[in-house]
Write an enzyme that holds these catalytic residues in place. Structure first.
Site, short mmCIF file in Angstrom:
data_model
loop_
_atom_site.label_atom_id
_atom_site.label_comp_id
_atom_site.label_asym_id
_atom_site.label_seq_id
_atom_site.Cartn_x
_atom_site.Cartn_y
_atom_site.Cartn_z
N ARG A 58 2.81 4.70 5.03
CA ARG A 58 4.33 4.86 5.44
C ARG A 58 4.92 5.71 4.30
NH1 ARG A 58 5.51 -1.53 6.39
NH2 ARG A 58 4.22 -1.68 8.22
N CYS A 74 8.28 -4.83 9.95
CA CYS A 74 8.73 -5.53 11.14
C CYS A 74 10.11 -6.06 10.92
CB CYS A 74 7.67 -6.61 11.62
SG CYS A 74 7.22 -7.64 10.19
N HIS A 112 12.13 -12.28 13.72
CA HIS A 112 12.65 -12.23 12.52
C HIS A 112 14.22 -12.14 12.53
CE1 HIS A 112 8.89 -11.85 10.67
NE2 HIS A 112 8.61 -10.74 10.38
N MET A 162 -3.51 -10.85 14.76
CA MET A 162 -1.92 -11.19 15.38
C MET A 162 -1.52 -10.01 16.17
SD MET A 162 -0.17 -13.67 15.62
CE MET A 162 -0.31 -14.98 14.14
N LYS A 180 9.75 -2.73 0.60
CA LYS A 180 9.77 -2.32 1.80
C LYS A 180 11.25 -2.16 2.53
CE LYS A 180 5.04 -3.54 2.75
NZ LYS A 180 4.13 -4.55 3.29
N THR A 231 6.24 -9.44 16.32
CA THR A 231 4.96 -8.56 16.61
C THR A 231 5.03 -7.95 17.91
OG1 THR A 231 4.34 -10.70 17.95
CG2 THR A 231 3.74 -10.61 15.84
N GLY A 257 4.51 -13.11 11.27
CA GLY A 257 4.65 -11.84 10.29
C GLY A 257 3.42 -11.96 9.36
N GLU A 306 7.77 -7.12 0.40
CA GLU A 306 8.68 -7.17 1.50
C GLU A 306 10.11 -6.54 1.21
OE1 GLU A 306 6.73 -7.71 3.88
OE2 GLU A 306 8.10 -8.17 5.98
P1 NAP Z 1 -4.37 -10.36 10.97
O1 NAP Z 1 -3.90 -11.32 11.89
O2 NAP Z 1 -4.80 -10.69 9.84
O3 NAP Z 1 -5.25 -9.34 11.55
C1 NAP Z 1 -6.08 -8.35 11.09
C2 NAP Z 1 -7.03 -7.50 11.54
O4 NAP Z 1 -7.74 -6.78 10.59
C3 NAP Z 1 -8.06 -8.58 12.59
O5 NAP Z 1 -8.51 -7.99 13.69
C4 NAP Z 1 -9.35 -8.50 11.57
O6 NAP Z 1 -10.65 -8.67 12.08
C5 NAP Z 1 -9.34 -6.94 10.88
N1 NAP Z 1 -9.87 -6.91 9.72
C6 NAP Z 1 -9.45 -7.49 8.49
N2 NAP Z 1 -10.55 -7.29 7.55
C7 NAP Z 1 -11.25 -6.20 7.97
C8 NAP Z 1 -12.05 -5.22 7.52
N3 NAP Z 1 -12.69 -5.51 6.39
N4 NAP Z 1 -12.77 -4.50 8.19
C9 NAP Z 1 -12.16 -4.08 9.57
N5 NAP Z 1 -11.14 -4.61 10.06
C10 NAP Z 1 -10.78 -5.85 9.34
O7 NAP Z 1 -3.09 -9.11 10.46
P2 NAP Z 1 -1.78 -9.09 11.57
O8 NAP Z 1 -0.71 -9.56 11.31
O9 NAP Z 1 -2.35 -8.61 12.99
O10 NAP Z 1 -1.35 -7.59 10.77
C11 NAP Z 1 -2.09 -6.19 11.11
C12 NAP Z 1 -1.54 -5.17 10.58
O11 NAP Z 1 -0.06 -4.99 11.07
C13 NAP Z 1 -1.09 -5.34 9.09
O12 NAP Z 1 -1.36 -3.96 8.28
C14 NAP Z 1 0.27 -5.78 8.80
O13 NAP Z 1 0.88 -5.39 7.60
C15 NAP Z 1 0.65 -5.04 9.90
N6 NAP Z 1 2.13 -5.54 10.51
C16 NAP Z 1 1.92 -6.78 10.99
C17 NAP Z 1 3.11 -7.44 11.52
C18 NAP Z 1 3.26 -8.88 12.17
O14 NAP Z 1 4.30 -9.44 12.58
N7 NAP Z 1 2.05 -9.65 12.00
C19 NAP Z 1 4.35 -6.61 11.78
C20 NAP Z 1 4.26 -5.19 11.47
C21 NAP Z 1 3.15 -4.77 10.77
P3 NAP Z 1 -11.22 -10.03 12.16
O15 NAP Z 1 -10.67 -10.80 13.41
O16 NAP Z 1 -12.82 -9.53 12.41
O17 NAP Z 1 -11.30 -10.67 10.84
#
Ligand code: NAP
Length: 366
Positions: free
Chosen positions: A123, A163, A258, A14, A220, A345, A195, A217
């Site tokens: 963090r 976030c 959010h 995402m 944090k 995001t 999120g 959450e």
């Molecule tokens: P997500 O949609 O679940 O995406 C996760 C990513 O990590 C995908 O590219 C996935 O690859 C990869 N991944 C998963 N398992 C892995 C592994 N074993 N080895 C290498 N890569 C792996 O999560 P997201 O929401 O984008 O969040 C990503 C990070 O940003 C997290 O740490 C989250 O806490 C943080 N974050 C998210 C938000 C938000 O609003 N979503 C805001 C602030 C911070 P595949 O597609 O190949 O599975």
């Protein structure tokens, strides 16, 4: 000026997709390396995200669609891209075990590849800055101490906070900067489903429903602001002890954006409602002074209508990088109440990470 080649770890997720979308027309950076899990590795990027492209920031560039996705766990692949001049630094948007992310990000930095991360793993590492570019840009000054302590030459790690706190952290900071002490606050967040990443919360848990719990959450939300408001001393960032924060975090059926309902108590000096509005409307910080490409022109937008901010109407304000506040009114228990909103995001993740990278480039770290 030739663009700086960058890599995105977790490029298929995402947040990773939002990086790819927002960097499509960036004046300084271009995506030349993309990595994700072994499930996606070896595929063309366009095939790895087929059927799950969800970035609100736009589409991916044709050239990025043709990139072969690397395995983010295999540092040698990123190192080869780095050596070939295709990856000067990486944005990390990985979702996996905290210990694994911590070790992996350190390995990248140790190999000379700076890491600008959205993950929570680092963090609380004392020598890692947790940046909101408008609030604590001076925390990048810890990087020389971080490098020295770890024997890193060019690499470093800088992270973004959670976030949801970004919907009220800049407004709080603007008040503090204007000379008003904040003693205590309560915040109730209404957090979008994006999120939780993709596929995130099952639809049957989310439609016609609110989930009053998001693992980790609230902790944090109560702790991270204290580090962000802290200061550097002897190679570590020392947190402040106030404001004392009590958080309720809820997942709501909104796609992006959010919302946070905040009540706060000031120290002995209390601003009027008009003064608060004036402080927020006129707030500018280093990213605005430097006119960084991803910086919102107006970081805090004050809405006067009774029914704003709303996620669908306000989350995209100023490239989805502004915080929109409204319902600014006296509080019967504390001193002041307001509602803050930001795009999780973009401002809270990829857009904020890009802004941090712009700041770090300006400061000469990348
Ligand atoms: P997500 O949609 O679940 O995406 C996760 C990513 O990590 C995908 O590219 C996935 O690859 C990869 N991944 C998963 N398992 C892995 C592994 N074993 N080895 C290498 N890569 C792996 O999560 P997201 O929401 O984008 O969040 C990503 C990070 O940003 C997290 O740490 C989250 O806490 C943080 N974050 C998210 C938000 C938000 O609003 N979503 C805001 C602030 C911070 P595949 O597609 O190949 O599975």
């Amino acid at each position: 000026m030739a663009k700086i080649p960058v890599g995105v770890l977790g490029a298929t997720g995402m947040v990773g997709q939002q990086y790819i979308a927002l960097l499509a027309n960036h004046p300084w950076f271009e995506v030349k390396y993309a990595a994700a899990s072994p499930r996606s590795a070896g595929k063309k990027y366009k095939d790895a995200v087929a059927g799950r492209w969800n970035a609100s920031g736009g589409d991916y560039q044709k050239e990025v669609g043709e990139l072969i996705v690397g395995d983010a766990n295999d540092l040698s692949q990123a190192a080869a891209a780095f050596k070939a001049g295709n990856c000067a630094f990486v944005f990390s948007a990985l979702e996996m075990g905290k210990d694994e992310i911590r070790a992996l990000e350190e390995a990248y930095a140790g190999a000379g590849i700076p890491v600008i991360s959205n993950a929570s793993a680092h963090r609380w590492t004392a020598d890692v800055p947790m940046l909101i570019a408008e609030v604590n840009p001076d925390h990048v000054d810890i990087i020389p101490a971080q490098r020295k302590k770890r024997g890193w030459d060019k690499g470093f790690i800088a992270v973004k906070p959670n976030c949801s706190i970004q919907s009220y952290m800049t407004p709080l900071y603007a008040l503090i900067k204007a000379g008003y002490e904040i003693k205590r606050l309560t915040v109730t967040t209404l957090q979008a489903v994006s999120g939780a990443g993709y596929p995130g919360v099952p639809s049957l848990d989310m439609i016609d429903n609110i989930v009053p719990y998001i693992g980790g959450e609230e902790e944090k939300s109560e702790q991270e602001p204290l580090k962000i408001l802290g200061s550097i001393k002897d190679g570590a960032i020392i947190s402040v002890t106030e404001p004392k924060i009590s958080a309720h975090c809820n997942r709501v059926p909104v796609v992006d954006g959010h919302t946070a309902c905040v009540s706060l108590e000031f120290g002995p000096k209390k601003p009027s409602i008009d003064e608060v509005k004036k402080i927020w409307t006129s707030f500018k910080s280093l990213p605005q002074e430097l006119d960084l490409p991803m910086a919102p022109k107006q970081p805090i937008i004050v809405r006067e209508e009774n029914d704003r901010p709303q996620p669908r109407k306000d989350r995209d304000a100023d490239k989805a990088m502004a915080v929109t506040v409204g319902r600014i009114r006296p509080c019967n228990v504390f001193d002041l109440r307001f509602v803050g909103l930001s795009h999780n995001t973009v401002r809270g993740a990829a857009g904020g990470g890009i802004l941090n990278a712009e700041l770090l480039k300006h400061k000469g770290y990348i």
